[in-house]
Design a protein around this motif. Structure first.
Motif, PDB file in Angstrom:
ATOM      1  N   ASP A  17     -82.772  49.898 -31.761  1.00  0.00           N
ATOM      2  CA  ASP A  17     -83.206  50.096 -33.134  1.00  0.00           C
ATOM      3  C   ASP A  17     -84.150  48.976 -33.536  1.00  0.00           C
ATOM      4  OD1 ASP A  17     -83.098  49.822 -36.121  1.00  0.00           O
ATOM      5  OD2 ASP A  17     -81.856  51.614 -35.877  1.00  0.00           O
ATOM      6  N   GLN A  49     -71.048  52.159 -32.451  1.00  0.00           N
ATOM      7  CA  GLN A  49     -71.821  52.882 -33.460  1.00  0.00           C
ATOM      8  C   GLN A  49     -73.295  52.505 -33.347  1.00  0.00           C
ATOM      9  OE1 GLN A  49     -70.852  55.262 -36.209  1.00  0.00           O
ATOM     10  NE2 GLN A  49     -73.010  55.481 -35.671  1.00  0.00           N
ATOM     11  N   HIS A  50     -74.126  53.516 -33.085  1.00  0.00           N
ATOM     12  CA  HIS A  50     -75.568  53.310 -33.040  1.00  0.00           C
ATOM     13  C   HIS A  50     -76.182  53.923 -34.296  1.00  0.00           C
ATOM     14  CE1 HIS A  50     -79.794  53.848 -31.787  1.00  0.00           C
ATOM     15  NE2 HIS A  50     -79.561  52.800 -31.023  1.00  0.00           N
ATOM     16  N   ASP A  52     -78.710  55.673 -34.823  1.00  0.00           N
ATOM     17  CA  ASP A  52     -79.264  57.016 -34.657  1.00  0.00           C
ATOM     18  C   ASP A  52     -78.198  58.078 -34.399  1.00  0.00           C
ATOM     19  OD1 ASP A  52     -81.760  55.967 -35.016  1.00  0.00           O
ATOM     20  OD2 ASP A  52     -82.204  55.796 -32.873  1.00  0.00           O
ATOM     21  N   LEU A  53     -76.927  57.662 -34.295  1.00  0.00           N
ATOM     22  CA  LEU A  53     -75.844  58.611 -34.034  1.00  0.00           C
ATOM     23  C   LEU A  53     -75.052  58.860 -35.313  1.00  0.00           C
ATOM     24  CD1 LEU A  53     -74.516  57.244 -30.615  1.00  0.00           C
ATOM     25  CD2 LEU A  53     -76.164  59.081 -31.010  1.00  0.00           C
ATOM     26  N   SER A  54     -74.679  60.122 -35.524  1.00  0.00           N
ATOM     27  CA  SER A  54     -73.925  60.466 -36.728  1.00  0.00           C
ATOM     28  C   SER A  54     -72.472  60.040 -36.639  1.00  0.00           C
ATOM     29  CB  SER A  54     -74.004  61.976 -36.971  1.00  0.00           C
ATOM     30  OG  SER A  54     -73.489  62.694 -35.849  1.00  0.00           O
ATOM     31  N   ALA A  55     -71.984  59.823 -35.420  1.00  0.00           N
ATOM     32  CA  ALA A  55     -70.599  59.415 -35.220  1.00  0.00           C
ATOM     33  C   ALA A  55     -70.540  58.387 -34.091  1.00  0.00           C
ATOM     34  CB  ALA A  55     -69.728  60.632 -34.890  1.00  0.00           C
TER      35      ALA A  55
END
Length: 506
Positions: A17, A49-50, A52-55
């Motif tokens: 990111d 947790q990234h 760009d990921l929703s979960a």
């Protein structure tokens, strides 16, 4: 306890990111993923947790090399440097609250109260290092700079295809490789230095671990000011700094400015002082004494510690906690010591450079702290059948048996000439008799290492734990719950970590 299973799983790297999140996950194939560490679950698996990921995503630990939290900085540093060294190499921070013939009790700020069997202890350091820690790493690549004779101010961010002075691209400066907890040099020829421009106090201890192959040829600069020659308008000016061969000692003043430079070889060592005057003219003075007592071999590992007073020129060198050499200033002609005003250094930086051919080196676990003037270590008198107590004044030491600690905080000691009571606050370190120590058991395949800030190393197997806590099964202490706010880095698959073993490509 459920035995942690080793399940292999491959991952394609997700781009980092641009906002540079605080945590960094490194995989064994050198891929990286930025985000936030949320804990460990059964598997064992890391919860990540990234942005760009929703979960959150789950990653199997056998494919993870290390997790660097907050750029290697704990959000809540430990309140003490006191620690206990175990026979397996762990350094467990904590304040001693009780001691008897069977165990030692530590009060920690990260895992509560710990009781450790006495036969698992190698060293107790109530007042280690001598003072405040100024640096511990390397955990953050951006805190360092690479310099080269052609680029004394620092290498460009992106490697150049060639230097202005180069005949072809092969002459471009090589770079050090950062692995998250160490710097390594893997090139055929030396030439580029890795430096930190600040961090060393006037009375300082610089301690680091090195691992090497072939012929060791490492130069260590300390109390460096990195003074560079002033710019000149006339390009033909005789004082214009010339690009020098980085393999020559003459290049060291250009790289480090006014500095001490200790050169470590396999079988001997040298110390020099580099100088750069106001006009940019370079010079250096070399110690002429014969220091051939060093026996490091053609490959191996060692812990190097330099204790120095930049004002007086007093310097002491320890290798693997054993005294190796001492200087009271650089000799100018083999007989006379340099004048005091010439000895004094003002720089607070330090750095490393390889000046040999085919000399791979890895540098890790670098600590810079204040030095209290102690000239020695209890290691120098470590005994197979006696405990050795070194007092914090650096000169008094006693051999015998450490019995216990009373409620008043005094160490009860029995020696050849009687019994003594030593206030714990006056004890620098205790080396326990080797023949009373337990045999080190083989580490499990899925062992991880947890590094605490600013000082601490705990090994064990990862267990499921909620966010904010790291649970560890420790082979000596048992189950531990460590608050992540004190952790700077977590290393998985410890037997394959670059700063503990050579990898196949190195």
């Amino acid at each position: 306890m459920t035995r942690c299973s080793a399940i292999f799983w491959m991952l394609t790297m997700i781009a980092a990111d641009a906002s540079d999140p605080k945590d960094l996950l490194r995989f064994v194939n050198d891929d990286q993923l930025r985000g936030t560490f949320l804990g460990v679950k059964e598997g064992p698996q890391v919860i990540w947790q990234h942005p760009d990921l929703s979960a959150p995503a789950d990653f199997k630990t056998p494919r993870i090399r290390q997790i660097v939290l907050r750029g290697g900085r704990p959000s809540k540093p430990l309140g003490t440097l006191s620690h206990l060294g175990l026979v397996n190499g762990d350094r467990v921070p904590g304040v001693v609250t009780a001691m008897n013939a069977d165990s030692v009790t530590l009060d920690t700020g990260y895992a509560g109260e710990l009781k450790i069997p006495r036969n698992q202890m190698a060293i107790l350091s109530p007042n280690p290092l001598g003072g405040q820690i100024h640096y511990h790493g390397p955990f953050n690549e951006e805190e360092w700079k690479m310099v080269h004779p052609a680029h004394p101010g620092g290498l460009p961010t992106e490697p150049e295809p060639s230097l202005p002075e180069a005949k072809d691209a092969a002459d471009a400066p090589s770079r050090w490789n950062f692995t998250g907890a160490s710097w390594s040099w893997e090139h055929e020829r030396g030439g580029t230095a890795i430096i930190r421009e600040s961090g060393m106090p006037e009375l300082a201890q610089l301690r680091f671990d090195i691992a090497w192959k072939n012929r060791l040829n490492l130069a260590v600069a300390f109390h460096s000011d990195f003074f560079h020659a002033p710019a000149v308008e006339n390009p033909d000016n005789a004082n214009k700094p010339q690009v020098r061969d980085a393999m020559e000692s003459a290049s060291l003043p250009l790289l480090f400015g006014n500095s001490y430079v200790l050169h470590l070889f396999n079988n001997y060592l040298t110390l020099m002082k580099t100088k750069v005057d106001a006009e940019g003219k370079f010079s250096f003075e070399r110690d002429h004494r014969n220091n051939t007592g060093v026996r490091l071999g053609d490959a191996g590992r060692a812990t190097v510690e330099i204790r120095s007073n930049r004002r007086s020129g007093e310097i002491a060198l320890f290798i693997n906690d054993e005294f190796a050499a001492q200087w009271n200033g650089i000799e100018t002609n083999g007989d006379e010591l340099a004048e005091k005003n010439e000895v004094a250094m003002k720089g607070s930086g330090f750095g490393f450079i390889i000046q040999g051919v085919d000399s791979p080196v890895r540098i890790s676990d670098i600590i810079v702290c204040e030095w209290n003037g102690m000239p020695d270590s209890a290691r120098s008198l470590q005994s197979a059948d006696q405990d050795v107590v070194l007092m914090s004044n650096g000169t008094d030491r006693y051999a015998g048996y450490v019995k216990d600690m009373g409620q008043t905080g005094n160490i009860m000691f029995e020696g050849k000439h009687g019994q003594f009571r030593f206030p714990l606050k006056d004890v620098a370190e205790i080396r326990f008799a080797r023949n009373q120590q337990a045999v080190v058991s083989e580490a499990p395949e899925n062992q991880m290492l947890v590094r605490l800030g600013p000082l601490g190393l705990i090994s064990g197997q990862p267990l499921a734990a909620p966010s904010g806590t790291l649970s560890i099964f420790h082979p000596i202490v048992g189950d531990l719950s460590v608050s992540t706010e004190h952790i700077s880095m977590i290393e998985f698959n410890a037997e394959h970590i670059p700063n503990t073993d050579w990898n196949a490509d190195f």
